[in-house]
Design a protein around this motif. Sequence first.
Motif, PDB file in Angstrom:
ATOM      1  N   GLU A  48       1.011  -1.130  -0.018  1.00  0.00           N
ATOM      2  CA  GLU A  48      -0.088  -0.068   0.092  1.00  0.00           C
ATOM      3  C   GLU A  48       0.925   1.088   0.057  1.00  0.00           C
ATOM      4  OE1 GLU A  48      -2.723  -0.048   2.879  1.00  0.00           O
ATOM      5  OE2 GLU A  48      -3.504  -2.070   2.666  1.00  0.00           O
ATOM      6  N   TYR A  49       0.576   2.250  -0.765  1.00  0.00           N
ATOM      7  CA  TYR A  49       1.288   3.466  -0.804  1.00  0.00           C
ATOM      8  C   TYR A  49       0.595   4.498  -0.242  1.00  0.00           C
ATOM      9  CZ  TYR A  49       3.883   0.353  -3.820  1.00  0.00           C
ATOM     10  OH  TYR A  49       4.707  -0.838  -4.305  1.00  0.00           O
ATOM     11  N   THR A  50       1.237   5.499   0.399  1.00  0.00           N
ATOM     12  CA  THR A  50       0.342   6.628   0.946  1.00  0.00           C
ATOM     13  C   THR A  50       0.035   7.560  -0.107  1.00  0.00           C
ATOM     14  OG1 THR A  50       2.404   7.996   1.148  1.00  0.00           O
ATOM     15  CG2 THR A  50       1.448   6.408   3.043  1.00  0.00           C
ATOM     16  N   PHE A  51      -0.877   8.483   0.122  1.00  0.00           N
ATOM     17  CA  PHE A  51      -1.328   9.543  -0.760  1.00  0.00           C
ATOM     18  C   PHE A  51      -0.170  10.394  -1.196  1.00  0.00           C
ATOM     19  CE2 PHE A  51      -2.674  13.866  -1.255  1.00  0.00           C
ATOM     20  CZ  PHE A  51      -3.403  13.726  -2.333  1.00  0.00           C
ATOM     21  N   GLU A  52       0.802  10.870  -0.023  1.00  0.00           N
ATOM     22  CA  GLU A  52       1.835  11.454  -0.416  1.00  0.00           C
ATOM     23  C   GLU A  52       3.015  11.001  -1.332  1.00  0.00           C
ATOM     24  OE1 GLU A  52       0.445  10.920   2.905  1.00  0.00           O
ATOM     25  OE2 GLU A  52      -0.184  12.841   2.866  1.00  0.00           O
ATOM     26  N   THR A  53       3.033   9.661  -1.216  1.00  0.00           N
ATOM     27  CA  THR A  53       3.926   8.917  -2.115  1.00  0.00           C
ATOM     28  C   THR A  53       3.300   9.063  -3.516  1.00  0.00           C
ATOM     29  OG1 THR A  53       4.605   7.218  -0.294  1.00  0.00           O
ATOM     30  CG2 THR A  53       5.050   6.508  -2.522  1.00  0.00           C
ATOM     31  N   LYS A  54       2.188   8.738  -3.581  1.00  0.00           N
ATOM     32  CA  LYS A  54       1.531   8.924  -5.048  1.00  0.00           C
ATOM     33  C   LYS A  54       1.960  10.283  -5.606  1.00  0.00           C
ATOM     34  CE  LYS A  54      -1.917   5.496  -3.725  1.00  0.00           C
ATOM     35  NZ  LYS A  54      -3.209   5.117  -3.651  1.00  0.00           N
ATOM     36  N   VAL A  55       1.534  11.271  -4.812  1.00  0.00           N
ATOM     37  CA  VAL A  55       1.541  12.712  -5.367  1.00  0.00           C
ATOM     38  C   VAL A  55       3.014  12.919  -5.610  1.00  0.00           C
ATOM     39  CG1 VAL A  55       1.390  15.093  -4.709  1.00  0.00           C
ATOM     40  CG2 VAL A  55      -0.454  13.475  -4.233  1.00  0.00           C
ATOM     41  N   GLU A  56       4.051  12.590  -4.853  1.00  0.00           N
ATOM     42  CA  GLU A  56       5.348  12.793  -4.981  1.00  0.00           C
ATOM     43  C   GLU A  56       5.642  12.215  -6.656  1.00  0.00           C
ATOM     44  OE1 GLU A  56       9.405  14.435  -4.713  1.00  0.00           O
ATOM     45  OE2 GLU A  56       7.248  14.926  -4.011  1.00  0.00           O
ATOM     46  N   ALA A  57       5.316  10.873  -6.734  1.00  0.00           N
ATOM     47  CA  ALA A  57       5.756  10.126  -7.903  1.00  0.00           C
ATOM     48  C   ALA A  57       5.201  10.677  -9.067  1.00  0.00           C
ATOM     49  CB  ALA A  57       5.514   8.696  -7.796  1.00  0.00           C
ATOM     50  N   ILE A  58       3.942  11.195  -9.105  1.00  0.00           N
ATOM     51  CA  ILE A  58       3.514  12.054 -10.163  1.00  0.00           C
ATOM     52  C   ILE A  58       4.062  13.378 -10.639  1.00  0.00           C
ATOM     53  CG2 ILE A  58       1.337  13.018 -10.962  1.00  0.00           C
ATOM     54  CD1 ILE A  58       0.950  10.117 -11.001  1.00  0.00           C
ATOM     55  N   ARG A  59       4.444  13.941  -9.209  1.00  0.00           N
ATOM     56  CA  ARG A  59       5.318  15.152  -9.587  1.00  0.00           C
ATOM     57  C   ARG A  59       6.381  15.219 -10.202  1.00  0.00           C
ATOM     58  NH1 ARG A  59       9.076  18.222  -7.530  1.00  0.00           N
ATOM     59  NH2 ARG A  59       9.694  16.747  -6.042  1.00  0.00           N
ATOM     60  N   LEU A  60       7.357  13.980  -9.512  1.00  0.00           N
ATOM     61  CA  LEU A  60       8.578  13.703 -10.107  1.00  0.00           C
ATOM     62  C   LEU A  60       8.390  13.356 -11.702  1.00  0.00           C
ATOM     63  CD1 LEU A  60      10.117  11.851  -7.148  1.00  0.00           C
ATOM     64  CD2 LEU A  60      11.028  14.198  -7.898  1.00  0.00           C
ATOM     65  N   TYR A 102      -4.739  10.597 -11.997  1.00  0.00           N
ATOM     66  CA  TYR A 102      -4.290  11.945 -11.717  1.00  0.00           C
ATOM     67  C   TYR A 102      -5.012  12.638 -12.775  1.00  0.00           C
ATOM     68  CZ  TYR A 102      -1.689  16.119 -11.015  1.00  0.00           C
ATOM     69  OH  TYR A 102      -1.136  17.194 -10.879  1.00  0.00           O
ATOM     70  N   LYS A 103      -4.711  12.058 -14.014  1.00  0.00           N
ATOM     71  CA  LYS A 103      -5.417  13.111 -15.400  1.00  0.00           C
ATOM     72  C   LYS A 103      -6.552  13.378 -15.341  1.00  0.00           C
ATOM     73  CE  LYS A 103      -1.112  11.958 -18.414  1.00  0.00           C
ATOM     74  NZ  LYS A 103      -0.785  11.306 -19.391  1.00  0.00           N
ATOM     75  N   GLN A 104      -7.365  12.218 -14.748  1.00  0.00           N
ATOM     76  CA  GLN A 104      -8.616  12.295 -14.790  1.00  0.00           C
ATOM     77  C   GLN A 104      -9.339  13.262 -13.897  1.00  0.00           C
ATOM     78  OE1 GLN A 104     -10.143   8.209 -14.783  1.00  0.00           O
ATOM     79  NE2 GLN A 104      -9.997   7.987 -16.965  1.00  0.00           N
ATOM     80  N   LEU A 105      -8.965  13.016 -12.618  1.00  0.00           N
ATOM     81  CA  LEU A 105      -9.369  13.555 -11.488  1.00  0.00           C
ATOM     82  C   LEU A 105      -8.505  14.573 -10.509  1.00  0.00           C
ATOM     83  CD1 LEU A 105     -11.410  10.336 -10.108  1.00  0.00           C
ATOM     84  CD2 LEU A 105     -12.225  12.082 -11.566  1.00  0.00           C
ATOM     85  N   GLY A 106      -7.144  14.567 -11.227  1.00  0.00           N
ATOM     86  CA  GLY A 106      -6.432  15.438 -10.336  1.00  0.00           C
ATOM     87  C   GLY A 106      -5.885  14.664  -8.851  1.00  0.00           C
ATOM     88  N   GLU A 107      -5.624  15.219  -8.068  1.00  0.00           N
ATOM     89  CA  GLU A 107      -4.999  14.724  -6.773  1.00  0.00           C
ATOM     90  C   GLU A 107      -6.177  13.689  -5.830  1.00  0.00           C
ATOM     91  OE1 GLU A 107      -3.135  17.054  -4.047  1.00  0.00           O
ATOM     92  OE2 GLU A 107      -1.488  17.743  -5.365  1.00  0.00           O
ATOM     93  N   PHE A 108      -7.455  14.102  -6.471  1.00  0.00           N
ATOM     94  CA  PHE A 108      -8.597  13.412  -5.698  1.00  0.00           C
ATOM     95  C   PHE A 108      -8.666  12.005  -6.037  1.00  0.00           C
ATOM     96  CE2 PHE A 108     -12.979  12.473  -5.188  1.00  0.00           C
ATOM     97  CZ  PHE A 108     -12.983  12.813  -3.936  1.00  0.00           C
ATOM     98  N   GLY A 109      -8.073  11.932  -7.433  1.00  0.00           N
ATOM     99  CA  GLY A 109      -8.051  10.460  -8.054  1.00  0.00           C
ATOM    100  C   GLY A 109      -7.210   9.457  -7.337  1.00  0.00           C
ATOM    101  N   LEU A 110      -5.903  10.195  -6.747  1.00  0.00           N
ATOM    102  CA  LEU A 110      -5.070   9.377  -5.949  1.00  0.00           C
ATOM    103  C   LEU A 110      -5.413   8.907  -4.452  1.00  0.00           C
ATOM    104  CD1 LEU A 110      -2.054  11.555  -7.179  1.00  0.00           C
ATOM    105  CD2 LEU A 110      -2.952   9.476  -8.351  1.00  0.00           C
ATOM    106  N   MET A 111      -6.711   9.613  -4.109  1.00  0.00           N
ATOM    107  CA  MET A 111      -7.018   9.130  -2.719  1.00  0.00           C
ATOM    108  C   MET A 111      -7.797   7.576  -2.700  1.00  0.00           C
ATOM    109  SD  MET A 111      -8.758  12.741  -1.638  1.00  0.00           S
ATOM    110  CE  MET A 111      -9.001  12.247   0.037  1.00  0.00           C
TER     111      MET A 111
END
Length: 104
Positions: A11-23, A53-62
């Motif tokens: 399981e990956y945290t929301f922060e990890t997902k956001v950081e991976a997308i940002r990088l 992320y492309k469909q829903l933004g950060e909300f999609g990563l939750m």
Amino acid sequence: MPAKKGTKFNEYTFETKVEAIRLHIKEGWTYRRLMEKFGIADRHRLKEWMRKYKQLGEFGLMDQRGRRKEYIDQDRYIQKLKRENDMLKKCLEIWIQEMKHTNT
């Protein structure tokens, strides 16, 4: 291959997902480099995060488990309710006018 009963998934945290997308987006990191940094075993997981992320933004990563589908994209749901509300107001105006004409 389907997962076997009792298999423990990472399981990956929301922060990890956001950081991976940002990088990936801002700094141009490859999926391979992201997999090494975050310990992700499957490149398709990163692609799935990118699609959401492309469909829903950060909300999609939750984590959406247990949420009602119409609330996933709150802006779209609010716009739908506003359109329904406008339509009902117009119907009410038409009905009121018809009632006035039938009573006179």
